[in-house]
Design an enzyme around this catalytic site. Structure first.
Site, short mmCIF file in Angstrom:
data_model
loop_
_atom_site.label_atom_id
_atom_site.label_comp_id
_atom_site.label_asym_id
_atom_site.label_seq_id
_atom_site.Cartn_x
_atom_site.Cartn_y
_atom_site.Cartn_z
N ASP A 1 0.85 -1.19 0.00
CA ASP A 1 0.00 0.00 0.00
C ASP A 1 0.89 1.25 0.00
O ASP A 1 2.12 1.16 0.10
CB ASP A 1 -0.88 -0.03 1.25
CG ASP A 1 -2.15 0.81 1.13
OD1 ASP A 1 -2.26 1.58 0.16
OD2 ASP A 1 -3.01 0.70 2.01
N GLU B 1 2.35 5.08 -4.09
CA GLU B 1 2.27 6.03 -5.22
C GLU B 1 3.61 6.72 -5.54
O GLU B 1 3.80 7.05 -6.73
CB GLU B 1 1.20 7.07 -4.94
CG GLU B 1 -0.22 6.55 -5.01
CD GLU B 1 -0.58 5.66 -3.82
OE1 GLU B 1 -1.40 4.73 -3.99
OE2 GLU B 1 -0.04 5.90 -2.73
N ASP C 1 -9.09 3.95 -1.77
CA ASP C 1 -9.87 4.33 -0.59
C ASP C 1 -11.22 4.91 -0.98
O ASP C 1 -11.41 6.13 -1.02
CB ASP C 1 -9.08 5.33 0.26
CG ASP C 1 -7.83 4.70 0.85
OD1 ASP C 1 -7.73 3.46 0.86
OD2 ASP C 1 -6.93 5.45 1.29
#
Length: 534
Positions: free
Chosen positions: A414, A417, A493
């Site tokens: 996770d 990015e 999310d």
């Protein structure tokens, strides 16, 4: 005004006032072809200071590259793994154009100004440069404009929100931590610069292989053309003829790789939330699922199982018998997936092996002055592996040895990015330095969009080495074209609302149309509480 907004604005003025004005504002459009050199796979065209290569990559696939200063960079790609195998082709020239035929596909290159059109053997145009706007550059920025027929629609680009048809909208590719995204939120978590055009039952595909912040405008700027470009890097795209969408996805995934067969259990229901702790709560969830006869194959552990949110640690206060819990869940048919964010807690002199070994082996991303970049994330001050180096990916993969030995079945990458708690940027500074295997470096502008993919690659390759007879399961939030080779993904999310339920299906279908088949979403929503009727 952002660089891309400036680019679009100048493009609009160019279309209304002419290329001379565009050049005065900094745009330099391709001019007249002055020289044609035949290559083993196509042609190289000289137009002023620039050179353009049009090559046949494989049967039904052409490639176009532009070098504004006449020098092409080293031919490399994070996405493309297929080697070129050009079929037989024929080149014919006349004073007005160069005709490049390979099988049933024809690339016609107008000489003045240099414009490229792709058509089938019957002469039906599939994709054509906008005549008033030849390919152009402005400093480091590059851009191209294409004719947009009134009845042509566009699909792809990965996890873009809103309707699956991208026409009449513009999009930015810059992997972004986008909590609670909505239909108009852009950019999102992934950069997949591939789309399909569809008109009268005939389709083509286009893959723009550029890792910088890029943009696609499907008619928001003008009803006459669509365009795409980037803030840096190379104008380098692949045209895929199709003509069926199925064939295009087949060719695109041959180019960028296909998802490996996942473990069978990953196709079952996966139970996850932020966050299950302590150990008794995890056991309770497993018990209730079985008691209520709710089929479930997987339970996820989010960051609270870790000590101080430091990856590759276990909070023994919450999970005193972690290994036994994993074994007991396995006996009940549950596979445990644990989160391992890519940021490493900056924790010197405390025996935290990932940080200590990382410093010893010089694996972390650097500032321009050579110091290690430190950014705030869940553990507090954190450092970030330089996944662009093979040796760093190997180091990262080795960190999973203990977890694999404990029986954990998969891993969740996770925040890759990469997300950093710096606002408004929400990521690393653009001038941090990433090292490459050949000894050169690139700044974060070039690497940002592939950082998450290389994180997932490191995890996948590490698990393959640690368990060569097992199919790895890796889940990534960020991706670039080709990430499907290493990891499944999800839509990030979302919220517990009817709106997000309605957005989930077109988003997942768009991922599939973008060559990413193993995808999912938080069915019940990640954030907020659902209304009573939901």
């Amino acid at each position: 005004m952002t660089g891309f907004a400036r680019l679009i604005g100048i493009g609009f003025l160019a279309s209304t006032l002419g290329s001379g004005f565009a050049a005065a504002q900094g745009w330099q459009h391709l001019g007249k072809v002055q020289r044609v050199e035949k290559l083993k796979d196509g042609v190289e065209l000289t137009a002023g200071p620039a050179k353009v290569r049009v090559a046949v990559f494989r049967d039904g696939v052409f490639r176009v590259r532009v070098a504004p200063n006449g020098t092409f960079p080293k031919d490399s790609s994070w996405a493309v793994i297929e080697s070129p195998e050009p079929p037989a082709f024929k080149i014919e020239e006349n004073p007005k154009e160069i005709r490049f035929t390979a099988g049933n596909l024809v690339a016609t290159i107008q000489r003045s100004p240099l414009l490229i059109n792709f058509s089938d053997a019957a002469g039906s145009v599939l994709l054509a440069d906008e005549p008033s706007l030849p390919m152009a550059w402005d400093g480091q920025q590059i851009h191209t404009w294409k004719k947009m027929p009134l009845d042509e629609n566009y699909y792809g680009l990965g996890d873009k929100a809103g309707p699956m048809n991208r026409r009449n909208r513009a999009f930015t590719n810059w992997n972004t931590d986008a909590f609670g995204w909505q239909e108009s939120t852009d950019p999102l978590y992934k950069t997949i610069p591939f789309f399909m055009g569809l008109r009268k039952g005939v389709a083509y595909g286009l893959f723009f292989d550029n890792t910088y912040r890029s943009g696609f405008d499907f008619g928001k700027e003008s009803a006459d053309y669509f365009s795409f470009g980037a803030e840096g890097g190379e104008l380098n795209y692949y045209f895929i003829a199709g003509p069926e969408p199925k064939k295009i996805i087949e060719q695109y995934t041959a180019l960028t790789g296909r998802a490996p067969l996942p473990p069978l259990w990953t196709l079952g229901y996966q139970q996850c939330r932020y966050s299950y702790y302590p150990e008794a709560r995890v056991r309770e969830i497993a018990r209730l699922l079985r008691e209520k006869k709710i089929p479930a194959d997987t339970i996820y552990l989010d960051i609270d199982y870790q000590e101080g949110y430091a990856p590759f640690t276990i909070n023994r206060q919450y999970f005193p018998a972690f290994e036994k819990m994993v074994a007991d869940l396995s006996e009940k048919g549950f596979h445990v997936i644990a989160i391992t964010d890519l940021h490493i807690k900056r924790f010197p002199d405390h025996g935290y092996a990932p940080f200590d070994s990382g410093i010893k082996n010089d694996v972390f991303v650097k500032n321009p002055d050579g110091s290690v970049y430190v950014g705030p994330v869940w553990p507090g001050e954190s450092v970030f592996p330089d996944f662009t180096l093979t040796r760093v990916r190997d180091w990262w993969g080795g960190l999973y040895k203990d977890f694999v030995g404990m029986g954990l079945a998969g891993f969740w990458n996770d925040m890759n990015e990469p997300a950093v708690f710096r606002y408004p940027e929400k990521t690393m500074p653009l001038d941090v330095v990433h090292r490459l295997d050949d000894g050169t470096t690139l700044d974060h502008r070039a690497i940002h969009n592939i950082f998450g993919m290389e994180n997932a690659r490191a995890t996948y390759d590490g698990l393959r080495k640690l368990q060569p007879d097992e199919r790895p399961f890796v889940l990534t939030r960020a991706a670039y074209s080709g990430a499907q080779r290493y990891a499944a993904t999800w839509t990030g999310d979302n919220l517990a609302t009817w709106n997000h339920i309605s957005m989930s299906t077109p988003t997942l279908l768009s991922m599939g149309l973008s060559g990413y088949p193993l995808v999912g979403d938080d069915i019940g929503g990640f954030g907020s509480s659902p209304p009573s009727d939901l």
